[in-house]
Write a protein that holds these residues in place. Structure first.
Motif, PDB file in Angstrom:
ATOM      1  N   GLY A 110       0.513  -0.737   0.195  1.00 10.42           N
ATOM      2  CA  GLY A 110       0.041  -0.238   0.043  1.00 10.42           C
ATOM      3  C   GLY A 110       0.713   0.891   0.307  1.00 10.42           C
TER       4      GLY A 110
ATOM      5  N   SER B  30      -4.426   0.352   0.784  1.00  6.37           N
ATOM      6  CA  SER B  30      -3.587  -1.272   0.375  1.00  6.37           C
ATOM      7  C   SER B  30      -4.535  -1.985   0.031  1.00  6.37           C
ATOM      8  CB  SER B  30      -3.045  -2.173   2.051  1.00  6.37           C
ATOM      9  OG  SER B  30      -3.834  -2.175   2.344  1.00  6.37           O
TER      10      SER B  30
ATOM     11  N   VAL C  15      -0.799   1.362  -5.614  1.00  9.08           N
ATOM     12  CA  VAL C  15      -1.314   1.660  -5.769  1.00  9.08           C
ATOM     13  C   VAL C  15      -2.244   3.323  -5.682  1.00  9.08           C
ATOM     14  CG1 VAL C  15      -3.213   1.128  -3.260  1.00  9.08           C
ATOM     15  CG2 VAL C  15      -0.868  -0.549  -3.960  1.00  9.08           C
TER      16      VAL C  15
END
Length: 295
Positions: free
Chosen positions: A165, A232, A289
Motif C-alpha cells: 500500500g 492497501s 496503489v
C-alpha cells in the motif's frame, strides 16, 4: 506515469490536431511541472519530488531542462525519466529544502541555441501550511504518480501472501472512495483496505480477473486534512507491481500528499496470511496503489 497523466498528454495532442492548431503556433519549447502542486506546504530537511515535462517544439533541438530554486541565480539539471522523441521529455529532481520560507521553483528548456523561456513558477511553503488549490474532485480524483525513475515499474514474481500500500494524506476534507492498481499474473480475489493509526477503517473484496483493478468501498470513508492514512491491497499469492526508489521524497499532487518521513518513503507492505496493517518498507518502493478521493 499515472493513467491520468498519460491520458492528459494524449488528449492535449488530439485537441491540437482537431482544433487546426499548427505546430508552428507553438514552436518554442516550453517546460512545466507535474509536482509538487503550487502552494504546497513541505517540511524542512525532508526531500520533495519535483517532476515535470518539456515540450520539444519545432525550433532548435532541445538538449535538456534546467530548474532554479533561487530566482535564476543558479540552475540545476533534473534527470530525464521518460522520452517521447517527437513530443516531450519528462523529468524528475529530488529537492531537499534546508530552511523555512517561501520558495519559487521555475523551469526552462535548454536548446542548441541556448536557454529557452522560463516557466511560471510554482510556490512552495517550506515549514509552512499548504494553501489548498482549486482541484475539481466533486466526482473522483485518483492520485497522480508521474514517473520519477528511469527503472520503471515491474511485476514482482513473489507468490507469498502480502499486503502492499501507500501512506497518504489529503489537503481538504472529503471521502476516500477506494483505490486502483495494476497487478501482475495473479488474477484471483484481492482485498482493498484502508487504515488509520493501525486501525482498519474499511475493506472491499475485488474478484474481477482483469489486470486493471478499481475497487470502491461499499461506503466511502470520511477523511480529514493532515491525518495520515494507509490505502492497501491484500493478495494471497503476491503478483504485485513495484517500482524501487520511487518514493525517495514527499510527492505532492493535490489533493494528495504521499509523505516521506525523512527516513522512509510512502510505500509500505506486510507479509502474512490474511495481510495486516502494512508498515515495512523496501528501497522506497511504490506498489502502484492509487487512492481515489471525492471532496
Amino acid at each position: 506515469m499515472s493513467r491520468s497523466l498519460r491520458l492528459s498528454a494524449v488528449v492535449a495532442a488530439v485537441v491540437l490536431v482537431l482544433s487546426g492548431t499548427s505546430v508552428a503556433q507553438a514552436a518554442e519549447p516550453t517546460a512545466s511541472f507535474f509536482t509538487p502542486t503550487t502552494q504546497a506546504g513541505v517540511a524542512v530537511g525532508v526531500p520533495v519530488i519535483v517532476t515535470g515535462t518539456t515540450l520539444l517544439g519545432n525550433t532548435a533541438p532541445v538538449t535538456g531542462t534546467e530548474l532554479t530554486f533561487d530566482g535564476g541565480a543558479t540552475w540545476v539539471e533534473p534527470t530525464p525519466v521518460e522520452l517521447f522523441p517527437d513530443f516531450r521529455i519528462d523529468w524528475s529532481y529530488l529537492w531537499t529544502p534546508t530552511e523555512a520560507g517561501t520558495t519559487e521553483i521555475a523551469a526552462r528548456p535548454v536548446t542548441t541555441a541556448g536557454p529557452g523561456a522560463v516557466s511560471a513558477p510554482i510556490v512552495v511553503h517550506v515549514g509552512g501550511e499548504t494553501v489548498v488549490q482549486p482541484v475539481n474532485c466533486s466526482v473522483r480524483c485518483e492520485m497522480s504518480m508521474p514517473f520519477v525513475t528511469e527503472a520503471g515499474e515491474h511485476e514482482d514474481i513473489d507468490d507469498q501472501p502480502v499486503e502492499v500500500g501507500v501512506r497518504v494524506r489529503v489537503d481538504r476534507p472529503g471521502v476516500m472512495l477506494g483505490a486502483s492498481t495494476l497487478r501482475g499474473n495473479y488474477r484471483g480475489t484481492l482485498v482493498v483496505r484502508m487504515w488509520a493509526d493501525g486501525v482498519l477503517l474499511a475493506e472491499q473484496p475485488y474478484d474481477h480477473p482483469g489486470r486493471m483493478v478499481q475497487a470502491d468501498f461499499a461506503t466511502p470513508v470520511p477523511v480529514e486534512p493532515g491525518r495520515e492514512y494507509v490505502v492497501s491491497f491484500y493478495s494471497p499469492q503476491g503478483g504485485y507491481m513495484a517500482t524501487e526508489d520511487y518514493f525517495t521524497g514527499t510527492l505532492v499532487a493535490a489533493p494528495f500528499i504521499a509523505p516521506h518521513d525523512g527516513v522512509h518513503g510512502a510505500g509500505v507492505y506486510h507479509y502474512g496470511v490474511g495481510g495486516g496493517f502494512p508498515t515495512d518498507t523496501y528501497h522506497d518502493s511504490s506498489y502502484s496503489v492509487l487512492p481515489e478521493f471525492r471532496g
